[in-house]
Write a protein that holds these residues in place. Structure first.
Motif, PDB file in Angstrom:
ATOM      1  N   SER A 261       0.806  -1.227   0.000  1.00 53.71           N
ATOM      2  CA  SER A 261       0.000   0.000   0.000  1.00 53.71           C
ATOM      3  C   SER A 261       0.833   1.268   0.000  1.00 53.71           C
ATOM      4  O   SER A 261       0.464   2.265  -0.616  1.00 53.71           O
ATOM      5  N   THR A 262       1.955   1.254   0.719  1.00 53.77           N
ATOM      6  CA  THR A 262       2.746   2.472   0.862  1.00 53.77           C
ATOM      7  C   THR A 262       3.932   2.524  -0.091  1.00 53.77           C
ATOM      8  O   THR A 262       4.579   3.559  -0.220  1.00 53.77           O
ATOM      9  N   GLY A 263       4.227   1.388  -0.737  1.00 53.06           N
ATOM     10  CA  GLY A 263       5.339   1.375  -1.671  1.00 53.06           C
ATOM     11  C   GLY A 263       6.692   1.273  -1.005  1.00 53.06           C
ATOM     12  O   GLY A 263       7.726   1.416  -1.666  1.00 53.06           O
ATOM     13  N   GLY A 264       6.721   1.038   0.286  1.00 57.93           N
ATOM     14  CA  GLY A 264       7.987   0.906   0.999  1.00 57.93           C
ATOM     15  C   GLY A 264       7.832  -0.025   2.188  1.00 57.93           C
ATOM     16  O   GLY A 264       6.811  -0.026   2.864  1.00 57.93           O
ATOM     17  N   GLN A 265       8.817  -0.857   2.425  1.00 59.10           N
ATOM     18  CA  GLN A 265       8.739  -1.807   3.516  1.00 59.10           C
ATOM     19  C   GLN A 265       8.956  -1.124   4.858  1.00 59.10           C
ATOM     20  O   GLN A 265       9.716  -0.166   4.965  1.00 59.10           O
ATOM     21  N   LEU A 266       8.277  -1.653   5.863  1.00 61.73           N
ATOM     22  CA  LEU A 266       8.519  -1.190   7.227  1.00 61.73           C
ATOM     23  C   LEU A 266       9.809  -1.826   7.737  1.00 61.73           C
ATOM     24  O   LEU A 266      10.164  -2.937   7.357  1.00 61.73           O
ATOM     25  N   VAL A 267      10.489  -1.120   8.590  1.00 60.92           N
ATOM     26  CA  VAL A 267      11.785  -1.574   9.093  1.00 60.92           C
ATOM     27  C   VAL A 267      11.645  -2.029  10.534  1.00 60.92           C
ATOM     28  O   VAL A 267      11.122  -1.287  11.378  1.00 60.92           O
ATOM     29  N   PRO A 268      12.092  -3.257  10.854  1.00 63.09           N
ATOM     30  CA  PRO A 268      12.029  -3.695  12.253  1.00 63.09           C
ATOM     31  C   PRO A 268      13.048  -2.954  13.090  1.00 63.09           C
ATOM     32  O   PRO A 268      14.151  -2.649  12.631  1.00 63.09           O
ATOM     33  N   LEU A 269      12.686  -2.638  14.322  1.00 63.51           N
ATOM     34  CA  LEU A 269      13.677  -2.077  15.222  1.00 63.51           C
ATOM     35  C   LEU A 269      14.768  -3.115  15.449  1.00 63.51           C
ATOM     36  O   LEU A 269      14.507  -4.318  15.396  1.00 63.51           O
ATOM     37  N   PRO A 270      16.009  -2.707  15.694  1.00 62.89           N
ATOM     38  CA  PRO A 270      17.148  -3.624  15.713  1.00 62.89           C
ATOM     39  C   PRO A 270      16.990  -4.821  16.643  1.00 62.89           C
ATOM     40  O   PRO A 270      17.523  -5.882  16.393  1.00 62.89           O
ATOM     41  N   SER A 286       7.808  -6.572  19.673  1.00 69.77           N
ATOM     42  CA  SER A 286       8.533  -6.254  18.440  1.00 69.77           C
ATOM     43  C   SER A 286       7.809  -5.130  17.723  1.00 69.77           C
ATOM     44  O   SER A 286       6.573  -5.097  17.696  1.00 69.77           O
ATOM     45  N   ARG A 287       8.587  -4.235  17.139  1.00 65.40           N
ATOM     46  CA  ARG A 287       7.997  -3.073  16.467  1.00 65.40           C
ATOM     47  C   ARG A 287       8.618  -2.871  15.092  1.00 65.40           C
ATOM     48  O   ARG A 287       9.813  -3.097  14.899  1.00 65.40           O
ATOM     49  N   TRP A 288       7.786  -2.407  14.165  1.00 62.73           N
ATOM     50  CA  TRP A 288       8.237  -2.078  12.821  1.00 62.73           C
ATOM     51  C   TRP A 288       7.867  -0.622  12.542  1.00 62.73           C
ATOM     52  O   TRP A 288       6.740  -0.195  12.810  1.00 62.73           O
ATOM     53  N   VAL A 289       8.804   0.124  12.000  1.00 61.15           N
ATOM     54  CA  VAL A 289       8.613   1.562  11.815  1.00 61.15           C
ATOM     55  C   VAL A 289       8.680   1.931  10.335  1.00 61.15           C
ATOM     56  O   VAL A 289       9.249   1.208   9.519  1.00 61.15           O
ATOM     57  N   ASP A 290       8.086   3.073  10.010  1.00 57.68           N
ATOM     58  CA  ASP A 290       8.170   3.585   8.641  1.00 57.68           C
ATOM     59  C   ASP A 290       9.404   4.465   8.502  1.00 57.68           C
ATOM     60  O   ASP A 290      10.224   4.566   9.420  1.00 57.68           O
ATOM     61  N   ARG A 291       9.555   5.120   7.365  1.00 65.25           N
ATOM     62  CA  ARG A 291      10.755   5.917   7.100  1.00 65.25           C
ATOM     63  C   ARG A 291      10.879   7.125   8.014  1.00 65.25           C
ATOM     64  O   ARG A 291      11.973   7.661   8.195  1.00 65.25           O
ATOM     65  N   GLN A 292       9.762   7.538   8.588  1.00 67.77           N
ATOM     66  CA  GLN A 292       9.781   8.669   9.525  1.00 67.77           C
ATOM     67  C   GLN A 292      10.003   8.208  10.969  1.00 67.77           C
ATOM     68  O   GLN A 292      10.002   9.029  11.893  1.00 67.77           O
ATOM     69  N   ARG A 294       7.990   6.199  12.684  1.00 68.56           N
ATOM     70  CA  ARG A 294       6.734   5.987  13.395  1.00 68.56           C
ATOM     71  C   ARG A 294       6.389   4.499  13.426  1.00 68.56           C
ATOM     72  O   ARG A 294       6.473   3.824  12.391  1.00 68.56           O
ATOM     73  N   VAL A 295       6.024   4.003  14.583  1.00 68.13           N
ATOM     74  CA  VAL A 295       5.677   2.585  14.719  1.00 68.13           C
ATOM     75  C   VAL A 295       4.340   2.333  14.023  1.00 68.13           C
ATOM     76  O   VAL A 295       3.328   2.943  14.364  1.00 68.13           O
ATOM     77  N   GLN A 296       4.354   1.410  13.064  1.00 67.32           N
ATOM     78  CA  GLN A 296       3.144   1.088  12.301  1.00 67.32           C
ATOM     79  C   GLN A 296       2.602  -0.300  12.607  1.00 67.32           C
ATOM     80  O   GLN A 296       1.407  -0.554  12.439  1.00 67.32           O
ATOM     81  N   VAL A 297       3.476  -1.197  13.037  1.00 68.52           N
ATOM     82  CA  VAL A 297       3.065  -2.548  13.432  1.00 68.52           C
ATOM     83  C   VAL A 297       3.780  -2.890  14.729  1.00 68.52           C
ATOM     84  O   VAL A 297       4.982  -2.642  14.869  1.00 68.52           O
ATOM     85  N   GLU A 298       3.033  -3.462  15.667  1.00 64.70           N
ATOM     86  CA  GLU A 298       3.598  -3.789  16.973  1.00 64.70           C
ATOM     87  C   GLU A 298       3.013  -5.125  17.434  1.00 64.70           C
ATOM     88  O   GLU A 298       1.816  -5.375  17.255  1.00 64.70           O
ATOM     89  N   SER A 299       3.861  -5.978  18.013  1.00 66.52           N
ATOM     90  CA  SER A 299       3.411  -7.304  18.423  1.00 66.52           C
ATOM     91  C   SER A 299       3.955  -7.642  19.802  1.00 66.52           C
ATOM     92  O   SER A 299       5.158  -7.542  20.051  1.00 66.52           O
ATOM     93  N   TRP A 300       3.041  -8.056  20.692  1.00 64.46           N
ATOM     94  CA  TRP A 300       3.396  -8.432  22.060  1.00 64.46           C
ATOM     95  C   TRP A 300       3.170  -9.922  22.261  1.00 64.46           C
ATOM     96  O   TRP A 300       2.061 -10.424  22.031  1.00 64.46           O
ATOM     97  N   SER A 301       4.203 -10.625  22.705  1.00 63.66           N
ATOM     98  CA  SER A 301       4.089 -12.033  23.066  1.00 63.66           C
ATOM     99  C   SER A 301       4.229 -12.137  24.581  1.00 63.66           C
ATOM    100  O   SER A 301       5.257 -11.729  25.139  1.00 63.66           O
ATOM    101  N   ILE A 302       3.205 -12.669  25.241  1.00 65.51           N
ATOM    102  CA  ILE A 302       3.182 -12.708  26.702  1.00 65.51           C
ATOM    103  C   ILE A 302       3.406 -14.137  27.178  1.00 65.51           C
ATOM    104  O   ILE A 302       2.571 -15.018  26.932  1.00 65.51           O
ATOM    105  N   GLY A 303       4.540 -14.373  27.829  1.00 67.70           N
ATOM    106  CA  GLY A 303       4.882 -15.709  28.285  1.00 67.70           C
ATOM    107  C   GLY A 303       3.978 -16.199  29.406  1.00 67.70           C
ATOM    108  O   GLY A 303       3.490 -15.422  30.222  1.00 67.70           O
ATOM    109  N   ASP A 304       3.752 -17.538  29.421  1.00 63.92           N
ATOM    110  CA  ASP A 304       2.991 -18.192  30.485  1.00 63.92           C
ATOM    111  C   ASP A 304       1.587 -17.611  30.644  1.00 63.92           C
ATOM    112  O   ASP A 304       1.067 -17.519  31.746  1.00 63.92           O
TER     113      ASP A 304
END
Length: 342
Positions: A261-270, A286-292, A294-304
């Motif tokens: 949709s945006t023509g550019g891949q989101l970049v995962p934080l290191p 885990s978070r993925w950001v755009d070129r500016q 800004r966090v556009q996708v975020e995922s939380w995994s909660i153990g146990d």
């Protein structure tokens, strides 16, 4: 563990709700047997008490397709004078709006941060276990319950005087799956979406497929959404009702949609950020950001944690103590997004 017990119960509930849409109805004896199991396994209901917050929680009504649909709207006591953001909440199976408000304690956050909350409510006529029918073709796309949720959001925004560019959608379990459906069907309404313990968009088109996806995850790669909507995901690593692989598939689909949709891949934080104690209770985000940046996708995994709302209140069903407060994390994500004209 109470959460795991509730998870097994919810699986039966989801199936019973789904069978309403199968042409051949189950035998009465079959239904009676499962209902007996449900009564034995259901945790005692929380004592009725007002949801946290000093504002006003009132029942509202929407005229939709010739019927009168009820929902609940919370408006915070303090309002700065400018239009407020609006968060629309979709409960899971065996829940209703008040229970979800109590369990998620979203009203308390609404009072603190200054936003309104609308709680949609499924009817037993539509699904005997009050599950949203995310898996049925009629409710996917711009029709059925997806259209209802969009109409409800706009009605609540009008009544609360909310900012139309800051309407967000969140859901738990079946509500989380339905939130993905409605948010992607109406990207001109919703600025971001949160899915807690749900399944990917387009992963099932009938009740049997829904059960398979819940238990094992999608077979193969799920289709890429035609539009990108900023997405935040939460899932317990010990969820036996909705397999945790579903969270990863939701993220994968969101990343592909962003690239398309945006023509550019989101970049995962290191590196992923971690919260809570090490070991089984570890929480990874885990978070993925755009070129500016800004966090556009975020995922939380909660153990146990099983099939439950992370960090929720004991006043509601299907909640679990956790190092992370899912409600607060999704609010922070939501308030960083504003819908752009498409």
């Amino acid at each position: 563990m109470a959460t795991r017990r509730a998870s097994s119960l919810s699986l039966l509930s989801s199936f019973l709700g789904a069978t309403r849409h199968i042409t051949r109805a189950p035998r009465p004896k079959f239904i009676k047997t499962f209902q007996q199991l449900l009564r034995k396994a259901t945790p005692p209901a929380a004592k009725e008490r007002p949801a946290a917050g000093r504002g006003k929680m009132a029942r509202r009504f929407l005229q939709w397709e010739g019927s009168r649909r009820a929902y609940w709207l919370y408006e915070p006591e303090f309002q700065a004078g400018s239009p407020l953001p609006l968060v629309v909440m979709l409960h899971g199976c065996q829940q209703d709006a008040k229970d979800f408000a109590q369990g998620s304690h979203m009203n308390k956050l609404a009072e603190h941060y200054g936003f309104a909350v609308a709680y949609a409510e499924q009817t037993q006529r539509a699904n005997r276990m009050r599950c949203w029918n995310w898996f049925a073709r009629h409710h996917q796309g711009q029709s059925g319950e997806s259209a209802l949720i969009s109409a409800l959001a706009l009605d609540a925004a009008r009544k609360a005087g909310a900012d139309a560019s800051c309407i967000y959608l969140a859901g738990m379990s079946a509500g989380g799956a339905m939130a993905l459906v409605a948010a992607h069907a109406y990207p001109d309404v919703f600025a971001a979406v949160a899915c807690h313990s749900g399944v990917p968009l387009g992963a099932a088109s009938n009740a049997y497929e829904a059960l398979r996806v819940m238990r094992h995850g999608p077979s193969g790669v799920v289709s890429t959404p035609s539009v990108f909507v900023p997405t935040i995901v939460f899932h317990g690593s010990d969820d036996t009702l909705v397999h945790p692989v579903n969270a990863a598939r939701i993220v994968d689909a969101a990343l592909r949609a962003a690239s398309k949709s945006t023509g550019g891949q989101l970049v995962p934080l290191p590196w992923p950020a971690q919260a809570g104690a090490s070991g089984s209770n570890e929480v990874t985000v885990s978070r993925w950001v755009d070129r500016q940046g800004r966090v556009q996708v975020e995922s939380w995994s909660i153990g146990d944690m099983g099939h439950a709302w992370a960090g929720g209140s004991d006043a509601g069903k299907f909640t679990a103590r956790s190092p992370v407060d899912a409600s607060e994390a999704m609010v922070a994500f939501f308030l960083s997004h504003r819908r752009s004209p498409r």
